[in-house]
Design a protein around this motif. Sequence first.
Motif, PDB file in Angstrom:
ATOM      1  N   ASP A  14     -66.860 -17.322   7.141  1.00 49.66           N
ATOM      2  CA  ASP A  14     -65.792 -16.536   7.713  1.00 49.66           C
ATOM      3  C   ASP A  14     -64.319 -16.908   7.255  1.00 49.66           C
ATOM      4  OD1 ASP A  14     -67.922 -14.744   8.654  1.00 49.66           O
ATOM      5  OD2 ASP A  14     -67.714 -15.465  10.520  1.00 49.66           O
ATOM      6  N   ASP A  18     -61.711 -14.876   4.655  1.00 52.73           N
ATOM      7  CA  ASP A  18     -60.549 -14.488   5.252  1.00 52.73           C
ATOM      8  C   ASP A  18     -59.475 -14.883   4.174  1.00 52.73           C
ATOM      9  OD1 ASP A  18     -59.454 -12.873   7.473  1.00 52.73           O
ATOM     10  OD2 ASP A  18     -58.212 -14.677   7.968  1.00 52.73           O
ATOM     11  N   ARG A  83     -64.515  -5.112   6.587  1.00 51.94           N
ATOM     12  CA  ARG A  83     -63.568  -4.853   7.976  1.00 51.94           C
ATOM     13  C   ARG A  83     -63.901  -3.511   8.353  1.00 51.94           C
ATOM     14  NH1 ARG A  83     -61.923  -9.586   9.946  1.00 51.94           N
ATOM     15  NH2 ARG A  83     -60.433 -10.755   8.590  1.00 51.94           N
TER      16      ARG A  83
ATOM     17  N   PHE B 196     -63.082 -25.837  15.761  1.00 48.73           N
ATOM     18  CA  PHE B 196     -63.867 -24.993  14.297  1.00 48.73           C
ATOM     19  C   PHE B 196     -65.078 -24.323  14.909  1.00 48.73           C
ATOM     20  CE2 PHE B 196     -65.290 -23.697  10.582  1.00 48.73           C
ATOM     21  CZ  PHE B 196     -64.249 -23.166   9.717  1.00 48.73           C
ATOM     22  N   GLU B 197     -65.857 -25.174  15.529  1.00 51.25           N
ATOM     23  CA  GLU B 197     -67.067 -24.615  15.818  1.00 51.25           C
ATOM     24  C   GLU B 197     -67.042 -23.527  16.969  1.00 51.25           C
ATOM     25  OE1 GLU B 197     -71.302 -24.799  15.498  1.00 51.25           O
ATOM     26  OE2 GLU B 197     -69.823 -26.433  14.439  1.00 51.25           O
ATOM     27  N   GLY B 200     -64.101 -20.786  14.717  1.00 46.32           N
ATOM     28  CA  GLY B 200     -63.882 -20.858  13.323  1.00 46.32           C
ATOM     29  C   GLY B 200     -64.562 -19.755  12.615  1.00 46.32           C
ATOM     30  N   SER B 201     -64.819 -18.459  13.193  1.00 43.80           N
ATOM     31  CA  SER B 201     -65.623 -17.361  12.603  1.00 43.80           C
ATOM     32  C   SER B 201     -65.190 -16.113  12.978  1.00 43.80           C
ATOM     33  CB  SER B 201     -67.312 -17.516  13.293  1.00 43.80           C
ATOM     34  OG  SER B 201     -67.141 -17.035  14.771  1.00 43.80           O
ATOM     35  N   GLU B 202     -65.921 -15.320  12.603  1.00 43.48           N
ATOM     36  CA  GLU B 202     -65.310 -13.722  12.810  1.00 43.48           C
ATOM     37  C   GLU B 202     -65.395 -13.292  14.262  1.00 43.48           C
ATOM     38  OE1 GLU B 202     -66.608 -10.762   9.968  1.00 43.48           O
ATOM     39  OE2 GLU B 202     -64.980 -11.407   8.543  1.00 43.48           O
ATOM     40  N   GLU B 203     -66.287 -14.329  14.917  1.00 38.11           N
ATOM     41  CA  GLU B 203     -66.269 -14.012  16.613  1.00 38.11           C
ATOM     42  C   GLU B 203     -65.063 -14.384  17.007  1.00 38.11           C
ATOM     43  OE1 GLU B 203     -69.919 -15.910  18.207  1.00 38.11           O
ATOM     44  OE2 GLU B 203     -71.323 -14.741  16.447  1.00 38.11           O
ATOM     45  N   PHE B 206     -60.949 -15.226  12.698  1.00 39.59           N
ATOM     46  CA  PHE B 206     -61.179 -14.619  11.737  1.00 39.59           C
ATOM     47  C   PHE B 206     -61.614 -13.237  11.962  1.00 39.59           C
ATOM     48  CE2 PHE B 206     -61.702 -19.115  10.439  1.00 39.59           C
ATOM     49  CZ  PHE B 206     -60.373 -19.456   9.900  1.00 39.59           C
ATOM     50  N   CYS B 208     -59.966 -11.179  13.870  1.00 37.02           N
ATOM     51  CA  CYS B 208     -58.924 -10.198  14.368  1.00 37.02           C
ATOM     52  C   CYS B 208     -58.332  -9.587  12.941  1.00 37.02           C
ATOM     53  CB  CYS B 208     -57.544 -11.147  14.858  1.00 37.02           C
ATOM     54  SG  CYS B 208     -55.928 -10.349  14.808  1.00 37.02           S
ATOM     55  N   ARG B 232     -55.194 -19.045  14.284  1.00 33.27           N
ATOM     56  CA  ARG B 232     -55.856 -18.863  12.767  1.00 33.27           C
ATOM     57  C   ARG B 232     -55.393 -19.954  11.700  1.00 33.27           C
ATOM     58  NH1 ARG B 232     -56.437 -13.233  11.848  1.00 33.27           N
ATOM     59  NH2 ARG B 232     -58.051 -12.871  10.147  1.00 33.27           N
ATOM     60  N   ILE B 235     -57.038 -23.437  12.745  1.00 34.51           N
ATOM     61  CA  ILE B 235     -58.477 -23.399  12.458  1.00 34.51           C
ATOM     62  C   ILE B 235     -58.798 -23.333  10.845  1.00 34.51           C
ATOM     63  CG2 ILE B 235     -60.730 -22.013  12.668  1.00 34.51           C
ATOM     64  CD1 ILE B 235     -60.009 -23.398  15.308  1.00 34.51           C
TER      65      ILE B 235
END
Lengths: 211, 251
Positions: A14, A18, A83, B196-197, B200-203, B206, B208, B232, B235
């Motif tokens: 991810d 990005d 997205r 990061f754990e 650090g993901s789309e949840e 990333f 937003c 952002r 991370i």
Amino acid sequence: MLLQKTLSKSNKTDLYLDLVELTSGLLLVGFLWTHMLFVATILISQDTFNKLSEFLDTYYLSYIGIPFIIVIALFHFVIAGRRIPTRIQEQRIVWRHAKMLRHTDTWTWVFQTITGMAILVLGGIHVWMITTGWPIRAINSAERMESFWWFYLVLLIVGEYHAGFGIYRQFVKWGWFPRKPIGYISKVITAIILVLGLAAMVVFVQLGGTL
Amino acid sequence: MADRELTFEIFRYNPQKPETKPYLQTYKLKETTGMTVFVALNMIREEQDPSLMFDFVCRAAICGSCAMIINGRPRLACKTLTKTLPAKIKLFPLPVFKLIGDLSVDTGTWFRHLSLKTESWIHTSKTFDPKAQEERMDNKTALEIYEAERCIECGCCIAGCATANIREDFLGAAGINRVARFMVDPRDERTPEQYFEVVGSEEGAFGCMGLMACDDNCPMELPLQMQLAFVRRKIAKIGLGVKEKKGVKLA
């Protein structure tokens, strides 16, 4: 804990996506603005326009640049496009949400996705027309512009819209500068490029008329 | 202004009675000086319709219970003066959260999930000594933590967020702001990799898309854009292995 999610979890994907979205977007904005400045050299003279085009040909810059930008644009389409809500229900939610909220940045994003799709199609046609009508010279461009000015008008507007709001949104997301001034600056640049593009169009169409 | 007659169109639905489909019910009410939407709702419930469901506790923009969609935008009913609104006022419950009935939603379950997922507590190896003096913290850090802690968990940022509306697992501004709060806290011993754990993901960071409806609709006017961007950037740096200067906490 869901098996399929646990097994498919990749730590950095991810983040990389990005960053690709950001980098490809910045490159494309840089390209588009440079492109429009180059086109606007017709405002100086036909000779300047032709010389610049010949220069780009002589040093193979066009032959490297065009395929490079096509690849970047395709990457950007797939990765920034992740997205976009694809399910019908998600689409309904987003449209309803945007109408309800009456929030400028939410609406500009909705149009960002629409202009993105439009650029994919119109930009594709544009590249095809240019590469099959090679080389780029003031006369060729004037002929194209005279016949298809409406096509270029739409492409200019959607392209500049997408670039202007795209770069604004990236700055907002990464927070390098405060939001308000960035919005203002990106709008001013977009307006300048639009004016240059429109002026170049008028000159081209007039030139096409004298042929 | 004070003698306007207000028309409220209020979303009515009780999930316990699914046989009655959702509908808008109209109530009329005379506006009074200094009236808030919260006051109006109470008057409607006392004088016109005791079955109307909505939440409130503090009526002073502290508890965050009375958040709802007022004329299309997420607002606190207790902080919204009717004089700032047109005479016709439409009220909906917040989206994203579980609907309890009419204007009442369950933000508690959502925020509890957020707390667990972001592990919103100080991770420390030190044993608490009740007799020891409190650890000192420099004023700047304390203020940064306080700024993020001003969040009242009303859910307006989540309801306004297009991503949160379509992606159930997205933490939203409230969640990322919460992580920012722990990232600047020197007492939290989590490593950059552990952070990061968490986001650090789309949840998290990333996910937003930068629509900033959170920033524009936060009743507490938290600097959400800068909080989201801060997380952002940090991370991303962690993920790319960029080392922070020694002796400096993530901030």
